[in-house]
Design a protein around this motif. Sequence first.
Motif, PDB file in Angstrom:
ATOM      1  N   PRO A 400      36.186  -0.142  -6.057  1.00 21.14           N
ATOM      2  CA  PRO A 400      36.636   1.215  -6.417  1.00 21.14           C
ATOM      3  C   PRO A 400      38.130   1.448  -6.192  1.00 21.14           C
ATOM      4  CG  PRO A 400      35.061   1.270  -4.578  1.00 21.14           C
ATOM      5  CD  PRO A 400      35.109  -0.137  -5.062  1.00 21.14           C
ATOM      6  N   LEU A 401      38.760   0.656  -5.333  1.00 22.30           N
ATOM      7  CA  LEU A 401      40.175   0.878  -5.052  1.00 22.30           C
ATOM      8  C   LEU A 401      41.064   0.073  -6.002  1.00 22.30           C
ATOM      9  CD1 LEU A 401      40.128   0.853  -1.145  1.00 22.30           C
ATOM     10  CD2 LEU A 401      39.902   2.784  -2.688  1.00 22.30           C
ATOM     11  N   GLU A 402      40.440  -0.687  -6.875  1.00 21.48           N
ATOM     12  CA  GLU A 402      41.199  -1.516  -7.817  1.00 21.48           C
ATOM     13  C   GLU A 402      41.563  -0.686  -9.047  1.00 21.48           C
ATOM     14  OE1 GLU A 402      43.109  -4.731  -7.998  1.00 21.48           O
ATOM     15  OE2 GLU A 402      41.462  -4.794  -6.549  1.00 21.48           O
ATOM     16  N   VAL A 403      42.760  -0.929  -9.571  1.00 23.56           N
ATOM     17  CA  VAL A 403      43.244  -0.114 -10.692  1.00 23.56           C
ATOM     18  C   VAL A 403      42.357  -0.243 -11.926  1.00 23.56           C
ATOM     19  CG1 VAL A 403      45.235   0.374 -12.141  1.00 23.56           C
ATOM     20  CG2 VAL A 403      45.562  -0.540  -9.838  1.00 23.56           C
ATOM     21  N   SER A 404      41.880  -1.470 -12.204  1.00 28.78           N
ATOM     22  CA  SER A 404      41.170  -1.713 -13.466  1.00 28.78           C
ATOM     23  C   SER A 404      39.698  -1.288 -13.421  1.00 28.78           C
ATOM     24  CB  SER A 404      41.252  -3.201 -13.807  1.00 28.78           C
ATOM     25  OG  SER A 404      40.756  -3.951 -12.718  1.00 28.78           O
ATOM     26  N   THR A 405      39.271  -0.866 -12.260  1.00 31.86           N
ATOM     27  CA  THR A 405      37.848  -0.527 -12.114  1.00 31.86           C
ATOM     28  C   THR A 405      37.507   0.773 -12.848  1.00 31.86           C
ATOM     29  OG1 THR A 405      37.793  -1.622  -9.983  1.00 31.86           O
ATOM     30  CG2 THR A 405      36.044  -0.045 -10.415  1.00 31.86           C
ATOM     31  N   ARG A 406      36.329   0.765 -13.450  1.00 36.38           N
ATOM     32  CA  ARG A 406      35.871   1.965 -14.153  1.00 36.38           C
ATOM     33  C   ARG A 406      34.583   2.490 -13.522  1.00 36.38           C
ATOM     34  NH1 ARG A 406      37.817   2.608 -19.325  1.00 36.38           N
ATOM     35  NH2 ARG A 406      39.442   1.108 -19.836  1.00 36.38           N
ATOM     36  N   ILE A 407      34.352   3.758 -13.785  1.00 34.54           N
ATOM     37  CA  ILE A 407      33.104   4.346 -13.292  1.00 34.54           C
ATOM     38  C   ILE A 407      32.014   4.084 -14.313  1.00 34.54           C
ATOM     39  CG2 ILE A 407      31.934   6.541 -12.830  1.00 34.54           C
ATOM     40  CD1 ILE A 407      34.509   7.548 -11.602  1.00 34.54           C
ATOM     41  N   LEU A 408      30.882   3.513 -13.845  1.00 37.75           N
ATOM     42  CA  LEU A 408      29.749   3.272 -14.735  1.00 37.75           C
ATOM     43  C   LEU A 408      28.869   4.502 -14.829  1.00 37.75           C
ATOM     44  CD1 LEU A 408      28.652  -0.260 -13.445  1.00 37.75           C
ATOM     45  CD2 LEU A 408      29.862   0.253 -15.573  1.00 37.75           C
ATOM     46  N   ALA A 409      28.622   5.093 -13.681  1.00 40.17           N
ATOM     47  CA  ALA A 409      27.705   6.227 -13.670  1.00 40.17           C
ATOM     48  C   ALA A 409      27.910   7.072 -12.418  1.00 40.17           C
ATOM     49  CB  ALA A 409      26.263   5.721 -13.712  1.00 40.17           C
ATOM     50  N   VAL A 410      27.523   8.321 -12.520  1.00 34.38           N
ATOM     51  CA  VAL A 410      27.556   9.215 -11.367  1.00 34.38           C
ATOM     52  C   VAL A 410      26.169   9.807 -11.196  1.00 34.38           C
ATOM     53  CG1 VAL A 410      28.590  11.283 -10.367  1.00 34.38           C
ATOM     54  CG2 VAL A 410      29.976   9.782 -11.817  1.00 34.38           C
ATOM     55  N   ILE A 411      25.674   9.738  -9.981  1.00 42.02           N
ATOM     56  CA  ILE A 411      24.339  10.269  -9.693  1.00 42.02           C
ATOM     57  C   ILE A 411      24.481  11.395  -8.686  1.00 42.02           C
ATOM     58  CG2 ILE A 411      22.125   9.732  -8.587  1.00 42.02           C
ATOM     59  CD1 ILE A 411      22.457   6.892  -9.786  1.00 42.02           C
ATOM     60  N   GLY A 414      20.158  12.398  -6.891  1.00 43.82           N
ATOM     61  CA  GLY A 414      19.147  11.542  -7.498  1.00 43.82           C
ATOM     62  C   GLY A 414      19.128  11.565  -9.010  1.00 43.82           C
ATOM     63  N   GLU A 415      19.860  12.482  -9.601  1.00 44.26           N
ATOM     64  CA  GLU A 415      19.828  12.582 -11.062  1.00 44.26           C
ATOM     65  C   GLU A 415      21.083  11.972 -11.653  1.00 44.26           C
ATOM     66  OE1 GLU A 415      19.156  16.511 -12.751  1.00 44.26           O
ATOM     67  OE2 GLU A 415      18.056  16.986 -10.913  1.00 44.26           O
ATOM     68  N   LEU A 416      20.874  11.332 -12.801  1.00 44.25           N
ATOM     69  CA  LEU A 416      22.028  10.767 -13.495  1.00 44.25           C
ATOM     70  C   LEU A 416      22.773  11.911 -14.185  1.00 44.25           C
ATOM     71  CD1 LEU A 416      23.399   8.071 -14.375  1.00 44.25           C
ATOM     72  CD2 LEU A 416      22.075   8.276 -16.478  1.00 44.25           C
ATOM     73  N   VAL A 417      24.030  12.121 -13.805  1.00 41.10           N
ATOM     74  CA  VAL A 417      24.769  13.226 -14.412  1.00 41.10           C
ATOM     75  C   VAL A 417      25.921  12.741 -15.278  1.00 41.10           C
ATOM     76  CG1 VAL A 417      24.205  15.041 -12.750  1.00 41.10           C
ATOM     77  CG2 VAL A 417      26.069  13.452 -12.255  1.00 41.10           C
ATOM     78  N   HIS A 418      26.235  11.455 -15.170  1.00 41.57           N
ATOM     79  CA  HIS A 418      27.284  10.909 -16.025  1.00 41.57           C
ATOM     80  C   HIS A 418      27.069   9.406 -16.172  1.00 41.57           C
ATOM     81  CE1 HIS A 418      31.124   9.841 -17.732  1.00 41.57           C
ATOM     82  NE2 HIS A 418      31.401   9.062 -16.694  1.00 41.57           N
ATOM     83  N   GLY A 419      27.381   8.878 -17.354  1.00 46.48           N
ATOM     84  CA  GLY A 419      27.278   7.447 -17.578  1.00 46.48           C
ATOM     85  C   GLY A 419      25.904   7.046 -18.087  1.00 46.48           C
ATOM     86  N   GLU A 420      25.752   5.751 -18.262  1.00 44.30           N
ATOM     87  CA  GLU A 420      24.476   5.253 -18.782  1.00 44.30           C
ATOM     88  C   GLU A 420      23.959   4.156 -17.872  1.00 44.30           C
ATOM     89  OE1 GLU A 420      24.701   4.019 -22.844  1.00 44.30           O
ATOM     90  OE2 GLU A 420      25.514   5.985 -23.441  1.00 44.30           O
ATOM     91  N   ILE A 421      22.671   4.168 -17.703  1.00 46.13           N
ATOM     92  CA  ILE A 421      22.040   3.122 -16.896  1.00 46.13           C
ATOM     93  C   ILE A 421      20.859   2.594 -17.675  1.00 46.13           C
ATOM     94  CG2 ILE A 421      20.673   2.696 -14.844  1.00 46.13           C
ATOM     95  CD1 ILE A 421      22.416   4.654 -13.354  1.00 46.13           C
TER      96      ILE A 421
END
Lengths: 423, 491
Positions: A400-411, A414-421
């Motif tokens: 997470p502290l790396e510049v190139s890292t992206r967010i896959l999903a936010v929960i 318990g509920e998926l509120v962003h991204g795809e899984i």
Amino acid sequence: MLLTTLLLSIPTPADPPLPSLYALRVGRAETIAHGTIEHAVVLIEAGKIVTVGQDLEVERGIPVIELPGATLLPGLVDCYSRLGLDSDGSSGFEPQAKASVELYPDQKIWAEILELGVTTLGLYPAGSGIPGQGFVVKPHGATREEMLLRDPSYLLVHMRSDPGSKKFLRDGLEKADDYDEKEKKNVEKWDKDQEKKGAKKDDKKEEKKEEAKSFDPSPPQDKAKKERKGYVPSEPDEKAKPFVELRQDKLRALCTLSKAADYLHLLDVLREETFEFDLRVFLRDDVDFHHVMDKFGEKKLRIAMDPRITLQPNTRRERSYAMELAAAGGKPVFVPRTDSINGLKDWLRHVGEVVGAGLDRQVALRAVTLEPAQLLGLGDRLGSLEPGKDANFVLYDGDPLEVSTRILAVILEGELVHGEIDQ
Amino acid sequence: MNSLLLLGAALLGSVMPSLVAQETSGSKSSDAKTADAKKDEAKKADPEPKWFAVVGGDVHTGTGGLLRGATVLAKDGVIESVGYSTDLPEGTEVLSARGLQVYPGLVAISASLAVSQGSRFLAEDDLHMRCCVDFGKNGHLHEGPLDAELDLLLADQAGLVDAQSDLRDAYDPFSSSLLMTLAVGITSAEQSGGALKLKRGEIDGVVMRERFLSSFTWTSASSGKTQLREKFAAAARYLREKREWDVRKDKVKDLPEPSKKGIEQKILSVLDGSARAKFNANDRDDLLGIARLAQEFGFRPVIEGCVEGWIVAEELGRAGAYAIVYPRQRRDKDENLVRAGGSSIENAAILHAHGVQVAIGPASNGIDLGGITGRDLLHLTVDADFAVRGGMTDAAALAGITTVPARILGIDHRVGTLEKGKDCDVIVTDGDVLHYETLVQYTVVAGKIAYDKQKELLFAHIRPRTPGDGKTSNSSGDSAPASAESQPPQR
């Protein structure tokens, strides 16, 4: 193994629908509470974390989401923000003011915040001096009630080296003194009334005992407390109330400082006060907090600051206040450099820079999750991957502290509120 | 055994008290125990005193004496003794000044430092909105229509010094301009008519006096002068009537108290001595007018500027005036006038010779880095040198940056000289303090080293001190060896 034993104690998952109970298997999890776990499995039920462990076996029938390439972090907590609020606020001495009256759920910005992995937001009242009390929301929900996590969170005190801001705090504490004194008298009066009542009741029976009692100049404190079962303390003045609550540990204070001298002036006003407070310092290139770093450490203070390396005044000497604070025994908390969506986007990159300059990685991750949660008074509910806490997660495709890292999903809970899984 | 020791103590007392103290406490007789118990009680009541000593320097006391290789000993920030063969109590922090010069800390009059600036507006977040109030030279902030309001304020807040004082509440003991001020040996400074002790790292006890100098305007218009005189006359009349009333009120019933209406509190405090009147004047005629006013109403005026003072020095001396002189201030003679006029390099010397108390200040009253030989507080001693060039004695010039400003600010009972009972504000220099080449090596404020040249980035690289020279140590260890290397610049 641990999981199986735990599962026995969980009520049979017949009642709640399937998505309420599931397991996440990720390449790596930053638990905050117990360091980094590789090949981690997290079991979630009804929006809460049930258990966390390495390579746990999941009982048959429980859906397992496999994300071997993902890194799991507890949802980020930004404890000092004005996002989504837009009033100019009060100025001067308004300790009773509540920032939560400004909360308006139906805004696009909440979703944007959530998409950036921030699952908890501590919002503060606008204004100067002592402008009021902050509150905590999750950036999700259709109504105010759904969004609100805690209100109030802290009493905000802007402390500067000048007579004005010192006077505000002094005034507030004096008001609390007045209340305490009044309350003391009320209690005494109530005690006397009770004694009279009691005396009437067993007048004849315990005449002798009463006499013996009257010789005793001061009855023991415990007894006095027991006797006050029916006593209802009076309601303090609205402006005195926050300060009374500070002393009763019902409310925390967050004091902002702009330079080292402000801290001495804060201590100068507080003197014998024992209530707990956290600090928010604003880091610029000419700040001089190193002068009081040992004093910060002595009290093991939790201090919210910008994730940045600053220069010592009049020099090119670099200082990392987060590192110095951690070394002195304090607890750094990171707040985005700018209070905006872009600030949130760059937040972890800036934290990464401070880690690159030498700050311990675990301390840094703690400073964006558990420590801000504790600053907001929600440390027992948020901020780490521990059984019983809210299932708020951010899933990254790398460090997470790396510049190139992206967010896959936010929960969120318990509920998926962003991204795809892929289930 | 015990009595023997006591005898020993009497004999050795003056030579080695610490050793004896150790011995007696070592022998655990019942007497000693009770004595220990008493000591403990005393300790609880009153914490261990902090001892500090500057040892082995040439001590310029500021009272006329030069004590070569003497010791200044301080207890809890107050000078306990200045002299020779001083017994240092156990645990004394020792600053060795062998081969160095020791002076009282300098006092900067009319200073405008960035150490105690209040912000009128509290910014919400950052400093951008912060408005720093600069208390200008001559207290211009206090002039104009605000005067009346301020007078009320002053009256209300009199007696609140250090409890909840504005100066204290805005003091920044970490400011970089404070460090620079200490680096040139200034340990006390005027700030908005009061006096600050320039403590580093703490805010307790920084205000020595507040609102002592009050500014008066001596206008060139004759109506203004008449008005001011009338105000003084009214105030003097009020004081007379009040005194009479105080005496008679017990004897005569229902004697009306004299009315305070229309009397300026500011003038009352000047006349009763609780404040000092400060004028800003340079013109000969104005100086004469102020001298006459002062003589008529019996107060000692402080006159800032005083450029043409040398022409009327006798009159100013007779009026008991204090002058704040900026030796590098220049002013041309008005060629329309026959009489003498304009600035003179001899101004400070002539004023001093006629009994005027001369304080010396720099042309610019702040700290700025606008040039290597600037005209700001960083060069206070250089300004004193200009007075010496004009014929003033070294001693008078030094007094002009120590004792006289201390007197003007009403803090001369605490600072300005090195004497028993005064604050231990000491500077240790590598030469004559008035020499342009001299650098301050240490600045001690209230018995604590507030500046050490080698430890700060400002002047450490200029003629670095050799290790072992003037190092600090504890009295239980050996004192630092004298440095053969450092030769004080001679004038």
